[in-house]
Scaffold this motif. Sequence first.
Motif, short mmCIF file in Angstrom:
data_model
loop_
_atom_site.label_atom_id
_atom_site.label_comp_id
_atom_site.label_asym_id
_atom_site.label_seq_id
_atom_site.Cartn_x
_atom_site.Cartn_y
_atom_site.Cartn_z
N ASP A 99 21.13 -11.47 -30.46
CA ASP A 99 22.76 -11.59 -30.27
C ASP A 99 23.63 -10.21 -29.77
N ASP A 100 23.41 -10.32 -28.13
CA ASP A 100 23.86 -8.54 -27.65
C ASP A 100 24.67 -8.00 -28.01
N SER A 101 25.81 -9.04 -28.47
CA SER A 101 27.23 -8.26 -29.13
C SER A 101 27.10 -7.59 -30.91
N LEU A 102 25.85 -7.71 -31.19
CA LEU A 102 25.61 -7.81 -32.92
C LEU A 102 24.45 -6.36 -33.08
N PRO A 103 23.99 -5.74 -33.26
CA PRO A 103 22.79 -5.39 -33.89
C PRO A 103 21.78 -5.72 -34.51
#
Length: 117
Positions: A99-103
């Motif tokens: 997920d590019d929006s979550l680490p």
Amino acid sequence: QVQLVESGGGLVQPGGSLRLTCAVSGTRLMIYAMGWYRQAPGKQRELVADITNIGRPNYIDSVKGRFTISRDNAKNTVYLQMNSLKPEDTAVYYCNRVDDSLPRWNWGQGTQVTVSA
């Protein structure tokens, strides 16, 4: 705290098969896209296969037709079936969310895959 435990690696001859398992605890796996990553000696970690939360898979070109990623949300588990293994598949394999929006979650210990005659 999310925990990732990878297993199923080993030493296999070229052309052989292995099935990797990633057991996830501490979260509900069903809401995340998941991926299998690998890191060979001296190289950066790379994503080799991922699967959306509804089961749509994606692969890098070098493993297409040989690897199959799957998931069992009820068991909070992700799998990677690897067939026709090649020496260049040798690496430590890890799983993690995609997920590019979550680490990324903290990485597990990984599982070593060695393809050698």
